[in-house]
Every structure is written in C-alpha cells, then in structure tokens.
Design an enzyme around this catalytic site. Structure first.
Site, PDB file in Angstrom:
ATOM      1  N   ALA A  15       0.906  -1.254   0.014  1.00 18.74           N
ATOM      2  CA  ALA A  15      -0.164  -0.031   0.006  1.00 18.74           C
ATOM      3  C   ALA A  15       0.880   1.260   0.050  1.00 18.74           C
ATOM      4  CB  ALA A  15      -1.021   0.075   1.250  1.00 18.74           C
ATOM      5  N   ASP A  16       0.256   2.289  -0.474  1.00 19.31           N
ATOM      6  CA  ASP A  16       1.069   3.672  -0.301  1.00 19.31           C
ATOM      7  C   ASP A  16       0.023   4.712  -0.287  1.00 19.31           C
ATOM      8  OD1 ASP A  16       3.384   5.262  -0.780  1.00 19.31           O
ATOM      9  OD2 ASP A  16       2.314   6.276  -2.261  1.00 19.31           O
TER      10      ASP A  16
END
Length: 187
Positions: A68-69
């Site tokens: 994730a970012d």
C-alpha cells in the site's frame, strides 16, 4: 486465512492487519517512489504500491503480497512527508481550516491474480493555532507521516472536525476493503 506478506515497514499497517486478525509477515524492499507524470492523483498511490509489491514478489514467488501507499493532497497537490520540524509546521498550517484528501492505493498479488484499488477519505481540520501546531510537531514528531500528522494521535482528537470515508484509510490502510478483497481469493 493463508498467511500473507506485508510489503511495508509501517507500524500502523502492521497494527491494522493484527487488529483484523490477518496472519502476515513483513518483508519490505526499498523501491523508487517516483511515478509517471501522466497519472491522476488516484492512480499515483496504486502505482507506487504496485512497485513495492513487485519488488517483494521477486524474492517471494507464489506468496500473497499486500502493498500500500498513501498520499495526502490539498488543492490537487500532493503533500509528502515533512523533511523537518519547520516543514511539518508549514504543512499543518496549510491543512488548518481546510479539507484535504487521503488517498491510499492498495495492491494484492496472488498467483495469477492482481487486485488493485484506491480508497479516498476527506479530512477536514478545524483552524489550528500556531501553538497547537508547534506543540504537536515537537511532541509527536510526525516526520514519517504523509501530511505531517496521524489521525489517531492528539491532533486528530483536537484538530479534526470531520472525516468523510474510511477512518482506517487515514491511519494507513483501508483494512475492511483489504479483508473483502482477500476473501474473494478464497484463502
């Protein structure tokens, strides 16, 4: 549920997966977080998350990888992590009294499956005083956080007027959506 690999060193993401009782191990790799100029704000965190997932997948073939970012944007401009106290104070001063977006891109790689999505949460800050901002930066040192704050800390309790969307997305991972996507894989 089969154990997954979290492609992140984020303590907040680890905590959220533990809260959701998802078995996991951490295996992060250094990745370039630059992105092509033609991506929309919503595509940027998905693109970066994919780069993280692919980097970890190289040494973990056949495993389920979750990456994730998260980015923070205001007025269609990305606000990154602060470089120092002065930068953190400037960022929080810009967010004060305004609504901004927290956009998380998530990628799950599993065998022949690639799941990619983003989650958007609107966060509105009350007007913060300079003293409140300085207090928060000095005490909580939010230098590893996009937007220079963590919603689950003091500033979230006293400074946020409202949120529209997934609270946990602002913490660092839209965990309920992650669980739904993992369930689709019949793990």
């Amino acid at each position: 549920m089969e154990k997954i690999i979290l492609a992140s060193q984020s303590p907040r993401r680890k905590q959220l997966l533990e809260m959701a009782e998802i078995p996991f191990e951490v295996c992060a790799a250094e990745t370039d977080e630059t992105f092509p100029d033609n991506l929309s704000l919503y595509e940027i965190p998905e693109y970066i998350a994919l780069q993280k997932a692919l980097a970890v997948q190289q040494n973990n073939p056949g495993k389920i990888i979750l990456a994730a970012d998260t980015i923070v944007t205001i007025h269609n401009k990305i606000i990154g992590k602060p470089t120092d106290s002065e930068d953190a104070i400037n960022i929080l001063s810009r967010l004060s009294g305004h609504t901004h977006l927290v956009i998380s891109g998530v990628v799950i790689l599993a065998a022949e499956h690639k799941i990619s999505f983003h989650e958007v949460t609107e966060v509105s800050f009350h007007e913060l005083t300079k003293d409140q901002i300085i207090h928060y930066v000095e005490k909580y040192k939010p230098f590893d956080k996009a937007g220079a704050y963590a919603i689950q800390e003091w500033i979230g309790a006293v400074g946020i007027g409202s949120i529209n969307g997934d609270y946990y997305n602002v913490v660092g991972l839209p965990v309920s959506k992650v669980v739904k996507e993992l369930q689709k894989l019949n793990l």
